[in-house]
Design an enzyme around this catalytic site. Sequence first.
Site, short mmCIF file in Angstrom:
data_model
loop_
_atom_site.label_atom_id
_atom_site.label_comp_id
_atom_site.label_asym_id
_atom_site.label_seq_id
_atom_site.Cartn_x
_atom_site.Cartn_y
_atom_site.Cartn_z
N ARG A 48 -44.27 35.59 10.15
CA ARG A 48 -45.30 35.36 11.46
C ARG A 48 -44.44 34.65 12.53
NH1 ARG A 48 -49.24 30.41 11.00
NH2 ARG A 48 -47.25 29.02 10.84
N LYS A 57 -50.87 19.74 16.60
CA LYS A 57 -51.29 20.69 17.30
C LYS A 57 -52.49 20.96 17.47
CE LYS A 57 -50.08 23.90 13.52
NZ LYS A 57 -50.95 24.94 13.23
N TYR A 81 -85.18 30.44 12.93
CA TYR A 81 -85.08 31.68 13.01
C TYR A 81 -84.84 32.55 12.04
CZ TYR A 81 -83.84 30.38 18.17
OH TYR A 81 -83.96 29.90 19.41
N MET A 134 -78.57 26.84 17.68
CA MET A 134 -77.47 26.31 18.86
C MET A 134 -77.39 24.92 18.80
SD MET A 134 -77.27 27.28 22.58
CE MET A 134 -77.25 29.05 22.62
C1 LIG Z 1 -44.94 25.28 11.07
C2 LIG Z 1 -46.16 24.50 10.68
N1 LIG Z 1 -45.85 23.42 10.22
C3 LIG Z 1 -46.53 22.51 9.28
C4 LIG Z 1 -47.96 22.83 9.82
C5 LIG Z 1 -48.88 21.84 9.10
O1 LIG Z 1 -49.61 22.25 8.11
P1 LIG Z 1 -50.81 21.40 7.40
O2 LIG Z 1 -51.81 21.24 8.43
O3 LIG Z 1 -51.16 22.49 6.38
O4 LIG Z 1 -50.16 20.18 6.90
C6 LIG Z 1 -48.34 23.89 10.47
C7 LIG Z 1 -49.55 24.25 10.42
O5 LIG Z 1 -50.18 25.55 10.54
C8 LIG Z 1 -47.22 24.72 10.87
O6 LIG Z 1 -47.72 25.94 11.39
#
Ligand SMILES: Cc1ncc(COP(=O)(O)O)c(C=O)c1O
Length: 386
Positions: free
Chosen positions: A153, A55, A280, A328
Site C-alpha cells: 500500500r 488521523k 420504507y 435518513m
Molecule cells: C500506518 C498505520 N499505523 C497505525 C495505524 C493504527 O491502526 P489501528 O487503528 O488498527 O490501531 C494505522 C491505521 O490504519 C496505520 O495506517
Amino acid sequence: MDARAARRHPAPMSAGIMGEDFEAARLTVRLGAIAANYRTYCRMTGPCAVAAVVKADAYGLGAAAVAPALAQAGCDSFFVARLAEGIALRKILPQARIFVLDGAQSDAVPALLTHRLTPALNSLAEIAAWGAAAASARTSLDAVIHVDTGMNRLGLPPDELAILSGERAHRLAGLNIVLVMSHLACPDEASPMNAQQLSRFRNALAMLPPAPASLAASHGAMLGMEYHFDLVRPGVALYGANPQPDSEKRGEQNLMQTAAVLTGKVLQVRRIDTGDSVGYAATFRAKKPTMLATVALGYADGLPRTLSNKGAAAIRGARAAIVGRVSMDMLTLDVTGLAVNPGDTAELLGDAITLGEVAANAGTNEYEILTRLRRMPKIYEAGKDS
Ligand SMILES: Cc1ncc(COP(=O)(O)O)c(C=O)c1O
C-alpha cells in the site's frame, strides 16, 4: 455525567436549525476513557513507547479534543494521515512529535517544514525530496522510513529498500532517522502473514542504520512482545475497539473502555397490529401486536443503513431490536413490553451496544462505524483520567 466536565461541540448546522441546547442525536466522547485506554497500552507494552494515531479527526471523535487529552495522559507522539491534519494538530500541540503518514511528496515539503511535521518517507523519491530540503536548509531533518513488508500500500518496496541499503550514506545524508516503521496486514487474525511480515521487518532493520523501530498498531501489539520493538501505534483501540476481537466470543471483557456513546431521542411511540408493516419498502411485518419507538437517528447521521432489521438499541439498559429500514433521520425499534416514552434516550452505540456488535451487525468494521459519525454533534466528557 458531571456537567462541569462536559464540553459541547455542536455540528455546524445544529445551532441554526435546532438551537444549541437541543440535539435529538448526539455522540458523547469520553476523553477519560481514551486517556485510560492509552495508559492501558502503556502498561501492556512497556517499556516500549506508545504513540497515538489520530488521523481522520481521531477516528471521527474530534482530534481537537482527543489529542490534548492524550497528551495530558503522557502521549508525546502522534500519527496523522494527511498533511492538513498535521498542520491542524500542530496548532493544538506545539511540542508534540507529529508524524505524517502520507509522506513527503515534493509539493508537501514546504508545509512539512513550516509546521515542524515529520514525514513517513514512503519511497526513494520522497527520501530524495526530504534530503534536498535538509541540504538547502543546511540542517538535518527528522524522518521516518516506512518499509513495506507485505501490505503493498505505502512504504518502500523491497527493490527500493535494497537500493537504499546499498547507498545509504549518500541517500540518507542530512536525515536523522527517528523511526523505521512498517504496517501489518492481518494483525487481527491468526494469519501466517504476521510472522512473515515480522521476519521481513527484522531483515529491513538490518539493512538500515540503527534507529528506533515500530511495527504494531492496536491489534499487532497483542500478538506478543516480539511485535512491539520501540514504539507501538494504536488508533482504534484507544477509541474503544476491542484489540482482541475473539475474546468477546469467549465471553472475556474488552480491555478497552467505551469511548464513544451514540444516542438519539425517542420522537414517538405507537402500537401496530399483527400484519402491519414498518418503514420504507415494508421490510418488517409485525407477527403480533407490537409497540414501536421512532428514534431521531438515521443514515444521514452516520448510522449505517445496513443495520436495518439487524441492529439493536438500549433504552434504560433494556435492549430493543431495530425493525424496518433505517431511514435518513430516523429508525424504529420494537419496544414491546418496555416502558418507553417520547423524549427517552436510546443508545445505539456505547456500553450496552458495543462497537464490535454494531460493526458486526452493520457488516463492516469498528473503524468505519466511528469515522462515519464524525459530523455528529459531540459532547466531550473529561472524566477522571484527563
Ligand atoms: C500506518 C498505520 N499505523 C497505525 C495505524 C493504527 O491502526 P489501528 O487503528 O488498527 O490501531 C494505522 C491505521 O490504519 C496505520 O495506517
